[in-house]
Design an enzyme around this catalytic site. Structure first.
Site, PDB file in Angstrom:
ATOM      1  N   HIS A  24     -10.331  16.443 -12.770  1.00 23.07           N
ATOM      2  CA  HIS A  24     -10.860  16.848 -11.465  1.00 23.07           C
ATOM      3  C   HIS A  24     -12.077  17.744 -11.613  1.00 23.07           C
ATOM      4  CE1 HIS A  24      -8.160  20.316 -12.326  1.00 23.07           C
ATOM      5  NE2 HIS A  24      -9.043  21.023 -11.641  1.00 23.07           N
ATOM      6  N   HIS A  74     -13.853  30.479 -14.528  1.00 25.43           N
ATOM      7  CA  HIS A  74     -13.835  30.322 -13.076  1.00 25.43           C
ATOM      8  C   HIS A  74     -14.716  31.384 -12.422  1.00 25.43           C
ATOM      9  CE1 HIS A  74     -10.227  27.892 -13.972  1.00 25.43           C
ATOM     10  NE2 HIS A  74     -10.433  27.331 -12.799  1.00 25.43           N
ATOM     11  N   ASP A 115     -13.930  21.222 -10.243  1.00 22.33           N
ATOM     12  CA  ASP A 115     -13.839  22.499  -9.523  1.00 22.33           C
ATOM     13  C   ASP A 115     -15.176  22.741  -8.839  1.00 22.33           C
ATOM     14  OD1 ASP A 115     -11.338  22.983 -10.668  1.00 22.33           O
ATOM     15  OD2 ASP A 115     -12.060  24.521 -12.055  1.00 22.33           O
ATOM     16  N   HIS A 171      -6.514  19.837  -7.491  1.00 24.48           N
ATOM     17  CA  HIS A 171      -6.758  20.181  -8.897  1.00 24.48           C
ATOM     18  C   HIS A 171      -5.726  19.527  -9.807  1.00 24.48           C
ATOM     19  CE1 HIS A 171      -9.862  23.269  -7.880  1.00 24.48           C
ATOM     20  NE2 HIS A 171      -9.276  23.094  -6.717  1.00 24.48           N
ATOM     21  N   TRP A 222       0.842  -1.196   0.000  1.00 26.90           N
ATOM     22  CA  TRP A 222       0.000   0.000   0.000  1.00 26.90           C
ATOM     23  C   TRP A 222       0.874   1.241   0.000  1.00 26.90           C
ATOM     24  CZ3 TRP A 222      -3.011   0.642   5.311  1.00 26.90           C
ATOM     25  CH2 TRP A 222      -2.171   0.364   6.380  1.00 26.90           C
ATOM     26  N   ASN A 223       0.248   2.365  -0.366  1.00 26.39           N
ATOM     27  CA  ASN A 223       0.963   3.639  -0.480  1.00 26.39           C
ATOM     28  C   ASN A 223       0.202   4.730   0.249  1.00 26.39           C
ATOM     29  OD1 ASN A 223       2.954   2.820  -2.639  1.00 26.39           O
ATOM     30  ND2 ASN A 223       1.044   2.451  -3.736  1.00 26.39           N
ATOM     31  N   HIS A 264     -14.079  27.089  -5.060  1.00 28.62           N
ATOM     32  CA  HIS A 264     -12.712  27.240  -5.583  1.00 28.62           C
ATOM     33  C   HIS A 264     -12.390  28.691  -5.934  1.00 28.62           C
ATOM     34  CE1 HIS A 264      -9.051  26.551  -7.741  1.00 28.62           C
ATOM     35  NE2 HIS A 264      -9.565  26.609  -8.954  1.00 28.62           N
TER      36      HIS A 264
HETATM   37 MN    MN Z   1      -9.327  23.208 -11.053  1.00 27.95          MN
END
Ligand code: MN
Length: 253
Positions: A73, A203, A75, A69, A61-62, A79
């Site tokens: 992904h 945005h 937003d 982002h 495992w990690n 954001h």
């Molecule tokens: Mn983004």
């Protein structure tokens, strides 16, 4: 037979195809870089905890580290400063996460001009052929940029990447029935959008109107223009501004 069993059978029989719109997450996944003096997002990384060794003889495992982002992904409205009092990524209503999509293809325009901008008239022309943008759905904006996503410098292209004009972004936020925009590039705004009025209009307008962004999509060329549905699955990061997201499209064949 029930609707959901019908769906499962349609997937098994190939009448409904599942297309993965998600970029693989690795240390090579491209990220946006901001000029000084702004803070920087982190690349995705893995730190091994154990791998069938003295640290854990039977298990691998990690720990992961990533910006919210990084890679494909979502937003969330919070954001951007225009959405600062709106939903964080854990508060996006789950009924929003399965929605119809309109796919607008401007790959040839973006190939000819990497600073190509989507305008209201482009969307009106698309609607004249394909019908209205879907109520509560996504506008997915194909630019062919996913072909560059394995090469950081070609993907970022020294800030010359396609996007959406300020006028069009305002129209999408206020007038259009969609809940958000999805793109193939590193962010929803054009590479040159720092110089737009207002700066970063996708945005600013979309998140300021409680809408959403999806980025670093791929395989949009496998989707029909107006009949696919996507399932978007961001992690419910409490107070988070966004999240790496698996995005699957369901396409009727
Ligand atoms: Mn983004």
């Amino acid at each position: 037979m029930g609707l959901l069993i019908d769906l499962v059978n349609a997937v098994a029989g190939g009448r409904v195809q599942i297309v993965d719109l998600t970029a693989p997450l690795s240390a090579q996944t491209p990220i946006i870089g901001l000029p000084e003096p702004f803070g920087q997002t982190a690349r995705f990384s893995l730190t091994e905890i154990s791998r069938y060794d003295e640290r854990g003889p039977a298990w691998y495992w990690n720990n992961i580290s990533t910006g919210e982002h990084t890679g494909t992904h979502l937003d969330a409205p919070i954001h951007w400063v225009t959405g600062r009092d709106a939903a964080d990524v854990s508060q996006v209503p789950i009924t929003r996460l399965i929605a119809p999509v309109a796919v607008l293809d401007f790959a040839s325009e973006a190939a000819a001009n990497p600073d190509f901008l989507l305008e209201i008239e482009h969307i009106k022309a698309w609607e004249a052929t394909n019908g209205a943008l879907p109520d509560g759905g996504w506008l997915l904006y194909r630019t062919g940029w996913d072909a560059r996503s394995n090469d950081d410098s070609a993907f970022i292209n020294e800030g010359h990447t396609p996007g959406i004009s300020a006028e069009c972004a305002a129209w999408l936020a206020v007038e259009a029935p969609i809940q958000g925009v999805g793109v193939e590039t590193v962010g929803t705004d054009a590479g040159a959008a720092h110089s737009f009025e207002p700066p970063f209009p996708c945005h600013s307008f979309l998140l300021g109107h409680g809408k959403y962004g999806l980025t670093q999509l791929r395989n949009l060329d496998q989707l029909p223009p107006n009949s696919a549905v996507v399932v978007v699955a961001p992690l419910p990061i409490v107070t988070g501004s966004g999240s790496p997201t698996r995005i699957l499209a369901l396409v009727e064949r």
